[in-house]
Design a protein around this motif. Structure first.
Motif, short mmCIF file in Angstrom:
data_model
loop_
_atom_site.label_atom_id
_atom_site.label_comp_id
_atom_site.label_asym_id
_atom_site.label_seq_id
_atom_site.Cartn_x
_atom_site.Cartn_y
_atom_site.Cartn_z
N UNK A 108 0.86 -1.20 0.00
CA UNK A 108 0.00 0.00 0.00
C UNK A 108 0.88 1.24 0.00
N UNK A 109 0.46 2.26 -0.73
CA UNK A 109 1.23 3.52 -0.73
C UNK A 109 1.12 4.19 0.64
N UNK A 110 2.04 5.09 0.91
CA UNK A 110 2.03 5.83 2.18
C UNK A 110 0.68 6.54 2.33
N UNK A 135 -0.36 15.62 3.06
CA UNK A 135 0.82 16.40 2.65
C UNK A 135 1.35 17.20 3.84
N UNK A 136 0.42 17.75 4.64
CA UNK A 136 0.83 18.52 5.83
C UNK A 136 1.50 17.62 6.86
N UNK A 137 0.92 16.42 7.06
CA UNK A 137 1.52 15.47 8.02
C UNK A 137 2.94 15.10 7.59
N UNK A 138 3.10 14.84 6.28
CA UNK A 138 4.42 14.45 5.78
C UNK A 138 5.41 15.59 5.96
N UNK A 139 4.94 16.81 5.71
CA UNK A 139 5.82 17.97 5.89
C UNK A 139 6.26 18.09 7.36
N UNK A 140 5.31 17.83 8.27
CA UNK A 140 5.63 17.95 9.70
C UNK A 140 6.66 16.92 10.15
N UNK A 141 6.72 15.77 9.46
CA UNK A 141 7.74 14.77 9.84
C UNK A 141 8.97 14.88 8.94
N UNK A 142 9.05 15.95 8.15
CA UNK A 142 10.25 16.21 7.36
C UNK A 142 10.31 15.47 6.05
N UNK A 143 9.15 15.10 5.48
CA UNK A 143 9.14 14.40 4.19
C UNK A 143 8.44 15.26 3.13
N UNK A 144 8.85 15.03 1.88
CA UNK A 144 8.23 15.74 0.75
C UNK A 144 6.82 15.18 0.51
N UNK A 145 5.89 16.01 0.00
CA UNK A 145 4.53 15.52 -0.29
C UNK A 145 4.53 14.34 -1.27
N UNK A 147 6.21 11.78 -1.27
CA UNK A 147 6.36 10.49 -0.56
C UNK A 147 5.00 9.79 -0.43
N UNK A 148 3.93 10.58 -0.45
CA UNK A 148 2.58 10.00 -0.30
C UNK A 148 2.30 8.92 -1.34
N UNK A 149 2.86 9.07 -2.54
CA UNK A 149 2.57 8.10 -3.61
C UNK A 149 3.57 6.95 -3.66
N UNK A 150 4.47 6.90 -2.68
CA UNK A 150 5.50 5.86 -2.72
C UNK A 150 5.11 4.65 -1.86
N UNK A 151 5.73 3.50 -2.19
CA UNK A 151 5.56 2.28 -1.40
C UNK A 151 6.72 2.17 -0.41
N UNK A 152 6.53 1.43 0.70
CA UNK A 152 7.60 1.35 1.71
C UNK A 152 8.96 0.93 1.14
N UNK A 153 8.99 0.02 0.14
CA UNK A 153 10.29 -0.44 -0.35
C UNK A 153 11.05 0.66 -1.10
N UNK A 154 10.35 1.74 -1.43
CA UNK A 154 11.02 2.85 -2.13
C UNK A 154 11.64 3.86 -1.14
#
Ligand code: SF4
Length: 335
Positions: A108-110, A135-145, A147-154
């Motif tokens: 499953x994607x992030x 996107x806001x949650x990812x930004x708060x943990x220091x990740x680019x938006x 990342x939402x479309x990526x899978x864990x293995x990426x």
């Protein structure tokens, strides 16, 4: 003074094994104030992770929570129905699990993994609103938006751990339980991820229970430490008291085993290990479980199990070396 947000009273968890019953958590009690960071340390098998799982009622058979109370903001979690408890998880009490790779769904994607949690708690906003929230949650943990479309293995190990933090804070919980959140990461990434976690915990005003075995890292993150041995809390105190004036012989040996920067540079003191091995929970010695390894054992240690009692203003220990007159019963709490 404000009330504790989380109080654990006399928690007992056991596992049925082919060789008999093992009590992995045996009478653990402590409380946590709002916004406080509390660390649980101890060797593997001391009961830290089982305590964390029991707080969230995530103990699976053959494990069972035998008794105790877990009060979170006025509710005893151990008396809630499964459905009520499901609603508490994530919304009020969330967990950052050990080993981010194993806890994320590999197919499953992030984005979908975060949405699952939100929808499960009744957040039914339109897709574009949810995407903005993610996107806001990812930004708060220091990740680019993206990342939402990526899978864990990426993702790298640090990125995966940041995703688990994003999931854990997604509903703004009152208490976050982090089980060795950075143990699989190298030291530089470890500190960066810890800084992110602490920043978010402070921003939310949440309390943090951090499980770990790295006393050095703990000392930089939490304000109080509970030391576990063979399923019991054997000492609870402020970081300063635990590191500078530990009471329990096990804590004293743990602290002595920490290499200092000076000893690393001058090689004047070799790190000292703790003698002996951790006892089998199937065959604990009578009296104090630490007795076979304790350099300070006295006669009563082999027959009487010492209870955890208050010895100093903000320091509790379970050891016969401290006189009866100084002790007080109760639940270890911030003074
Ligand atoms: Fe050592 Fe006795 Fe204290 Fe246990 S109770 S830690 S054996 S002195």
């Amino acid at each position: 003074m404000s009330e504790p947000v989380l109080t654990i009273k006399d928690l007992r968890v056991s596992y049925q094994t082919p060789k008999g019953k093992v009590r992995a958590v045996d009478g653990v009690s402590f409380s946590l104030m709002p916004s406080e960071r509390f660390g649980l340390v101890g060797e593997s098998g001391s009961g830290k992770t089982t305590t964390a799982l029991a707080l969230l009622r995530l103990i699976k058979p053959p494990g069972v929570i035998e008794s105790g109370e877990v009060h979170l903001a006025g509710k005893n979690l151990l008396s809630l129905s499964e459905e009520q408890m499901r609603r508490v998880r994530l919304a009020e009490l969330s967990m950052i699990p050990q080993g981010a790779m194993n806890s994320l769904n590999p197919v499953a994607t992030v984005n979908n993994q975060i949405i699952d949690g939100l929808r499960d708690h009744g957040v039914n906003s339109p897709k574009h609103v949810l995407n903005e929230r993610i996107a806001d949650l990812l930004k708060r943990v220091g990740l680019e938006p993206s990342v939402a479309d990526m899978y864990p293995h990426e993702l790298s190990g640090g990125m995966k751990q940041r995703v688990t933090i994003a999931i854990a804070i997604s509903m703004g919980p009152k208490v976050i339980v982090a089980d060795e959140p950075t143990s699989a990461l190298d030291v530089v990434i470890q500190m960066q991820v810890m800084e992110t976690l602490i920043g978010l915990q402070e921003e939310l005003g949440a309390s943090l229970v951090m499980i770990g075995h790295d006393m050095g890292l703990m000392a930089q993150v939490v304000s109080r430490i509970g030391v576990m041995y063979a399923g019991k809390l054997v000492e609870v105190g402020t970081v300063r008291d635990i590191l500078l004036s530990p009471l329990h012989p096990y804590t004293q040996l743990l602290v002595e085993s920490l290499p200092s920067m000076e000893s690393k540079l001058t090689r004047t003191r070799r790190p000292r290990g703790i003698p002996g091995i951790t006892p089998s929970l199937l065959d604990l010695p009578a009296g104090c479980a630490f007795r076979p390894r304790c350099p300070k054992a006295i006669e009563q240690c082999s027959t009487i199990t010492p209870p955890l009692e208050k010895v100093r203003a903000d320091q509790w220990t379970a050891c016969h070396l401290y006189g009866e007159t100084e002790k007080q019963d109760g639940i270890p709490a911030k003074a």
